[in-house]
Design an enzyme around this catalytic site. Structure first.
Site, short mmCIF file in Angstrom:
data_model
loop_
_atom_site.label_atom_id
_atom_site.label_comp_id
_atom_site.label_asym_id
_atom_site.label_seq_id
_atom_site.Cartn_x
_atom_site.Cartn_y
_atom_site.Cartn_z
N GLU A 66 32.64 -34.22 20.23
CA GLU A 66 31.37 -33.60 20.09
C GLU A 66 30.71 -33.43 18.81
O GLU A 66 31.62 -33.42 17.84
CB GLU A 66 31.04 -32.44 21.40
CG GLU A 66 31.20 -32.77 22.80
CD GLU A 66 31.03 -31.67 23.53
OE1 GLU A 66 30.17 -30.73 23.45
OE2 GLU A 66 32.00 -31.53 24.55
N HIS A 84 20.30 -26.29 22.50
CA HIS A 84 21.00 -27.37 22.58
C HIS A 84 19.80 -28.66 22.42
O HIS A 84 18.68 -28.44 23.03
CB HIS A 84 21.46 -27.61 24.22
CG HIS A 84 22.50 -28.60 24.25
ND1 HIS A 84 22.29 -30.03 24.24
CD2 HIS A 84 23.85 -28.75 24.49
CE1 HIS A 84 23.28 -30.76 24.41
NE2 HIS A 84 24.40 -30.04 24.51
N ARG A 128 25.05 -28.75 16.02
CA ARG A 128 24.00 -28.82 16.98
C ARG A 128 22.62 -28.12 16.16
O ARG A 128 21.18 -28.56 16.68
CB ARG A 128 24.16 -27.66 18.01
CG ARG A 128 24.56 -28.50 19.10
CD ARG A 128 24.91 -27.52 20.33
NE ARG A 128 26.01 -28.07 21.02
CZ ARG A 128 26.58 -27.56 22.07
NH1 ARG A 128 26.24 -26.43 22.39
NH2 ARG A 128 27.57 -28.19 22.69
N HIS A 144 20.22 -22.40 24.72
CA HIS A 144 21.54 -22.54 25.60
C HIS A 144 22.51 -21.71 25.46
O HIS A 144 23.14 -21.43 26.46
CB HIS A 144 22.05 -24.23 24.85
CG HIS A 144 23.14 -24.58 25.32
ND1 HIS A 144 23.29 -25.00 26.56
CD2 HIS A 144 24.61 -25.00 24.78
CE1 HIS A 144 24.44 -25.59 26.87
NE2 HIS A 144 25.23 -25.46 25.80
N ARG A 166 27.60 -21.87 16.98
CA ARG A 166 28.92 -22.23 17.72
C ARG A 166 29.31 -23.73 17.80
O ARG A 166 28.29 -24.34 18.00
CB ARG A 166 28.72 -21.75 19.29
CG ARG A 166 29.83 -22.16 20.20
CD ARG A 166 29.55 -21.66 21.34
NE ARG A 166 28.36 -22.38 22.01
CZ ARG A 166 28.70 -23.19 22.87
NH1 ARG A 166 30.07 -23.73 23.19
NH2 ARG A 166 27.52 -23.76 23.59
P1 FAD Z 1 29.33 -16.72 32.85
O1 FAD Z 1 30.25 -17.80 33.34
O2 FAD Z 1 27.87 -16.94 32.71
O3 FAD Z 1 29.55 -15.77 33.98
C1 FAD Z 1 28.77 -14.51 33.80
C2 FAD Z 1 28.86 -13.93 35.23
O4 FAD Z 1 28.39 -12.68 35.21
C3 FAD Z 1 28.12 -14.68 36.42
O5 FAD Z 1 29.12 -14.48 37.51
C4 FAD Z 1 26.81 -13.66 36.70
O6 FAD Z 1 26.52 -13.75 37.92
C5 FAD Z 1 27.72 -12.32 36.50
N1 FAD Z 1 26.72 -11.22 36.14
C6 FAD Z 1 25.78 -11.41 35.01
N2 FAD Z 1 24.97 -10.04 35.10
C7 FAD Z 1 25.60 -9.25 35.94
C8 FAD Z 1 25.17 -7.90 36.61
N3 FAD Z 1 24.40 -7.29 35.88
N4 FAD Z 1 26.05 -7.60 37.61
C9 FAD Z 1 26.94 -8.31 38.06
N5 FAD Z 1 27.42 -9.60 37.80
C10 FAD Z 1 26.63 -10.18 36.59
N6 FAD Z 1 30.49 -24.28 26.72
C11 FAD Z 1 31.68 -24.91 26.37
O7 FAD Z 1 32.86 -24.39 25.77
N7 FAD Z 1 31.73 -26.07 26.76
C12 FAD Z 1 30.63 -26.77 27.63
O8 FAD Z 1 30.89 -28.02 27.80
C13 FAD Z 1 29.71 -26.23 27.92
N8 FAD Z 1 28.66 -26.68 28.70
C14 FAD Z 1 27.66 -25.92 28.81
C15 FAD Z 1 26.58 -26.65 29.75
C16 FAD Z 1 25.51 -25.78 30.25
C17 FAD Z 1 24.63 -26.22 31.20
C18 FAD Z 1 25.56 -24.44 29.79
C19 FAD Z 1 24.43 -23.38 30.42
C20 FAD Z 1 26.32 -23.76 29.00
C21 FAD Z 1 27.61 -24.41 28.55
N9 FAD Z 1 28.60 -24.04 27.74
C22 FAD Z 1 29.71 -24.71 27.38
C23 FAD Z 1 28.54 -22.58 27.48
C24 FAD Z 1 29.67 -22.17 28.40
O9 FAD Z 1 29.47 -22.53 29.84
C25 FAD Z 1 29.20 -20.42 28.80
O10 FAD Z 1 29.14 -20.07 27.41
C26 FAD Z 1 30.56 -19.84 29.45
O11 FAD Z 1 30.76 -20.27 30.46
C27 FAD Z 1 30.51 -18.29 29.48
O12 FAD Z 1 31.30 -17.70 30.27
P2 FAD Z 1 31.14 -16.09 30.75
O13 FAD Z 1 32.45 -15.91 31.57
O14 FAD Z 1 31.12 -15.51 29.54
O15 FAD Z 1 29.73 -16.07 31.48
C1 SIN Z 2 27.49 -30.09 26.20
O1 SIN Z 2 28.06 -30.66 27.00
O2 SIN Z 2 26.75 -30.63 25.38
C2 SIN Z 2 27.62 -28.62 26.17
C3 SIN Z 2 28.82 -28.38 25.27
C4 SIN Z 2 28.76 -26.86 24.74
O3 SIN Z 2 27.87 -26.21 25.17
O4 SIN Z 2 29.77 -26.27 24.12
#
Ligand code: FAD
Ligand code: SIN
Length: 529
Positions: free
Chosen positions: A114, A241, A287, A348, A383
Site C-alpha cells: 500500500e 482516504h 495518503r 477516514h 498514518r
Molecule cells: P473500533 O474498531 O472502531 O471499535 C470501537 C468500538 O467502540 C466499537 O465497538 C463501538 O461500538 C464502541 N463504542 C464507541 N463508542 C462507544 C460508547 N460510547 N459506548 C460503548 N461502546 C462504544 N486500518 C488498518 O490498519 N488497515 C486497514 O486495512 C484498514 N481499513 C479500514 C477500512 C475502513 C472502511 C475503515 C473505516 C477503517 C480502516 N482502517 C484500517 C482503520 C482501522 O479499521 C481502525 O482504525 C481500527 O479498526 C480501530 O480499532 P478500534 O478497536 O480502536 O476501534
Molecule cells: C485501505 O484498505 O485502503 C485502508 C487501509 C488503512 O486504512 O490502513
C-alpha cells in the site's frame, strides 16, 4: 439497583478493546461495553490489512520504521514506532493462533503493498481483513468465562473525583473509577465501577459529512476523556482516504489502497494518469499526498470525481483478490473489470486522540486508551496505511501488561453515586438532534477539510460554539438517549479538531493551511479542558 463492579472495564469491542479484554481476562474479571452488537466496529470494515515485517529475508524492521516515520512527517514518537513495528509480528501470529485466516499463496502469507510502504508487508484476508479479524476476536471473547460482554450499552461519561463533588485539581492527580453506562434496551443508566478502565471506542469519521466509517464512529472516547480533563493530542490530523466510491447510494464505501498496490491507476475525466505530476511514487505515495492531488484535480477541473482504473489488469484475478470491492461495486451497477471506478476522498481516520505513554496510560490514573481513540505517537502527522490495526494490537497488549501489573494494588470507589435522573424530561424536540448532527457534519466538511485556512476554521468555530450552547442546554434538561449523547460528543470532537488546527501555524502531513503553507513547528498540539 445491582452494583456492577469489574477489575477491568473496557469501552469498545473493536480490535483494541477485544485484544485487551482477552489478555486481561487471564488475570481478573472483565466487562466489555459496546454500543451496538459486538461485531459493529470500524475494525470489521477494514479492507487492506495489517502491516508487519513477516518476511525478514525481504524486509526489515528498519525499513518499516523508516516508512512510518516518513509518512508521519516529522511528528512521530520514534520509540512508539519502534515498539509497534518490533512487537507487531508476534501479535499478528497471535491472531493466526486464534483462528484468523489470512490469505496465503503457495502456503506462505500473501503480503500486499500500500501507499508509503517500501516493501510488500500487508497481511490480509482478501479485501475484507477486518471482518475476519473481528469475527475471530468476538467468538473468542464471547466464549471466555471471565469476560462479560454488554451489547447495546453506551458509555456516557467516565467516573472521576468530579462525581464525588471533589475539586478536581489542575495537575494530573485525577483517577478513573469506571463509567456511567446507558443500557439501551432497558433505558436505565448503570454505574459500572472498575479498578482499571480502558477507552477503546474507536474513531470519529462521523464528524464529517463524507466518511468511510460506519455511523458509530462518533468520537465518544475522546469526548469523554476531554470532559474528564485528559490530555488530548494532535486532533488537527484527520486522514482523508483518497479513494471512496463516489456513487450517491454507496455512502462513501472504501475502495482499498491495496487496489493501487495491485496496479490500479488514478485518472482524471480525460483519462490522464495524473499522479506523476505530484509525486515520484505516483499511486503509491502516502495518503495525504494522493488525497491533496485528487483535491487539486477536482478543483482545477471543476469535476466531481477522479477515476481508479483496473480495467487493464487481469479480470479474473481482480475478482479473486478483491471480491468485496468487486461485488459491492457490481451491486451499484459498476463492473470494475470493465469500467473505471469514480472515487473521491472521504474522512477516514483520526491520528490524534487521548494522549498516552508507551504503556497506553493516559494522563488520568487508572485510565488507559488504545486503538484509534488514542494518540500514542506512532502516526505523527499522518498514518501509514495498515498501521492502525497493528498499533491497536500492540497498544492493547502494552496496556494489558501494565494494567495487570497494577491491578492488585487498586480497589473500587464505592462512594460514586448512582446516576441521578431527577429534573430530566422527555421532550418533543428530537428532530433538533438529527438536524444539528447534519449541520455539524456539513460545517466540518466545508470548512475543516483537506485544505484549510484561518478564515474557514474561524467560521467553523463560531458555528460549532452555537451548536454547543444549544445542545448543552438541551442535554441538561432531557432524558439520556444515544443520539443526544453522540451529538454532544461529535460537537466536542469538532471543537477539538478546529481548535487544534488553529493552534498549528504551519502545514504538516494531514494538516494543510493556505495561511501557513510551510513546515515550521515540530511540537505536538495538546489540549486540556
Ligand atoms: P473500533 O474498531 O472502531 O471499535 C470501537 C468500538 O467502540 C466499537 O465497538 C463501538 O461500538 C464502541 N463504542 C464507541 N463508542 C462507544 C460508547 N460510547 N459506548 C460503548 N461502546 C462504544 N486500518 C488498518 O490498519 N488497515 C486497514 O486495512 C484498514 N481499513 C479500514 C477500512 C475502513 C472502511 C475503515 C473505516 C477503517 C480502516 N482502517 C484500517 C482503520 C482501522 O479499521 C481502525 O482504525 C481500527 O479498526 C480501530 O480499532 P478500534 O478497536 O480502536 O476501534
Ligand atoms: C485501505 O484498505 O485502503 C485502508 C487501509 C488503512 O486504512 O490502513
Amino acid at each position: 439497583m445491582p452494583t456492577y463492579s469489574y477489575d477491568f472495564l473496557v469501552i469498545g469491542s473493536g480490535i483494541a478493546g477485544l485484544t485487551f479484554a482477552l489478555k486481561a481476562a487471564k488475570h481478573g474479571r472483565v466487562a466489555v461495553v459496546t454500543k451496538k452488537e459486538s461485531m459493529e466496529a470500524n475494525t470489521a470494515y477494514a479492507q487492506g490489512g495489517i502491516a508487519g515485517v513477516l518476511e525478514p529475508e525481504n524486509d526489515s524492521f528498519e525499513k518499516h520504521i523508516e516508512d512510518t516515520l516518513d509518512a508521519g512527517a516529522g511528528l512521530c514518537n520514534r520509540e512508539a514506532v519502534e515498539l509497534v513495528v518490533r512487537e507487531g509480528p508476534r501479535l499478528i501470529q497471535e491472531l493466526i493462533d486464534l483462528g484468523v485466516e489470512f490469505t496465503r499463496k503457495n502456503g506462505k502469507l500473501d503480503l500486499g503493498r500500500e501507499g508509503g510502504h517500501s516493501e510488500n508487508r500487508i497481511v490480509h484476508a482478501k479485501d475484507a481483513t477486518g471482518r475476519e479479524v473481528q469475527q475471530a476476536l468476538v467468538n473468542t471473547v464471547k466464549s471466555h468465562p471471565n469476560v462479560k460482554v454488554f451489547e447495546y450499552h453506551f458509555a456516557v461519561d467516565l467516573l472521576t473525583e468530579h462525581h464525588l463533588d471533589q475539586e478536581v485539581c489542575q495537575g494530573d492527580d485525577i483517577h478513573c473509577f469506571g463509567a456511567y453506562v446507558l443500557d439501551q434496551k432497558n433505558n436505565t443508566v448503570k454505574r459500572m465501577l472498575a479498578k482499571v478502565t480502558v477507552l477503546a471506542s474507536g474513531g470519529a469519521g462521523e464528524v464529517y459529512q463524507h466518511s468511510t466509517n460506519p455511523s458509530i464512529a462518533t468520537g465518544d472516547g475522546v469526548a469523554m476523556g476531554y470532559r474528564a480533563k485528559a490530555h488530548i493530542a494532535n486532533m488537527e490530523f484527520i486522514q482523508f482516504h483518497p479513494t471512496s466510491l463516489n456513487i450517491y447510494e454507496a455512502d462513501s464505501f472504501l475502495i482499498s489502497e491495496a487496489l493501487r498496490g495491485y496496479g490500479a491507476i488514478l485518472r482524471n475525466k480525460d483519462g490522464e494518469a495524473f499522479m506523476a505530476e505530484y509525486d515520484d511514487r505516483k499511486e503509491l505515495a502516502p495518503r495525504d499526498i494522493v488525497a491533496r492531488a485528487i483535491d487539486d484535480q477536482l478543483k482545477q477541473r471543476g469535476e466531481e470525481s477522479v477515476y481508479l482504473d483496473v480495467t487493464h489488469l487481469d479480470a479474473e484475478q481482480t475478482k479473486r483478490e478483491f471480491p468485496n470491492i468487486y461485488e459491492t461495486c457490481l451491486r451499484f451497477g459498476l463492473d470494475i473489470t470493465q469500467k473505471q471506478i469514480p472515487v473521491v476522498p472521504a474522512a477516514h481516520y483520526v491520528c490524534g486522540g487521548i494522549s498516552t505513554d508507551l504503556d497506553g496510560q493516559t494522563s488520568i490514573q487508572q485510565l488507559f486508551a488504545c486503538g484509534e481513540t488514542a494518540c500514542t505517537g506512532i502516526h505523527g502527522a499522518n498514518r501509514l496505511a495498515s498501521n492502525s490495526l497493528l498499533e491497536s494490537l500492540v497498544f492493547a497488549d502494552q496496556s494489558a501488561q501494565k494494567a495487570i501489573a497494577m491491578i492488585d494494588e487498586l480497589g473500587f470507589e464505592e462512594r460514586i453515586p448512582e446516576w441521578d435522573e431527577s429534573g430530566m424530561v422527555n421532550t418533543e424536540e428530537w428532530v433538533l438532534i438529527s438536524h444539528n448532527r447534519e449541520e455539524l457534519r456539513k460545517i466540518m466538511w466545508n470548512y475543516v477539510g483537506i485544505v484549510r485556512s484561518n478564515l474557514r476554521l474561524e467560521r467553523a468555530l463560531r458555528r460549532i460554539n452555537l451548536l454547543y450552547e444549544e445542545v448543552e442546554s438541551f442535554y441538561d434538561r432531557t432524558k439520556l438517549s444515544v443520539p443526544l449523547c453522540e451529538l454532544r460528543n461529535l460537537i466536542s470532537v469538532a471543537y477539538l479538531i478546529v481548535q487544534s488546527a488553529l493552534k498549528r501555524k504551519e502545514s504538516r502531513g494531514l494538516h494543510y493551511t493556505t495561511d501557513y503553507p510551510n513546515l515550521e513547528d515540530t511540537k505536538n498540539t495538546i489540549i486540556r479542558r
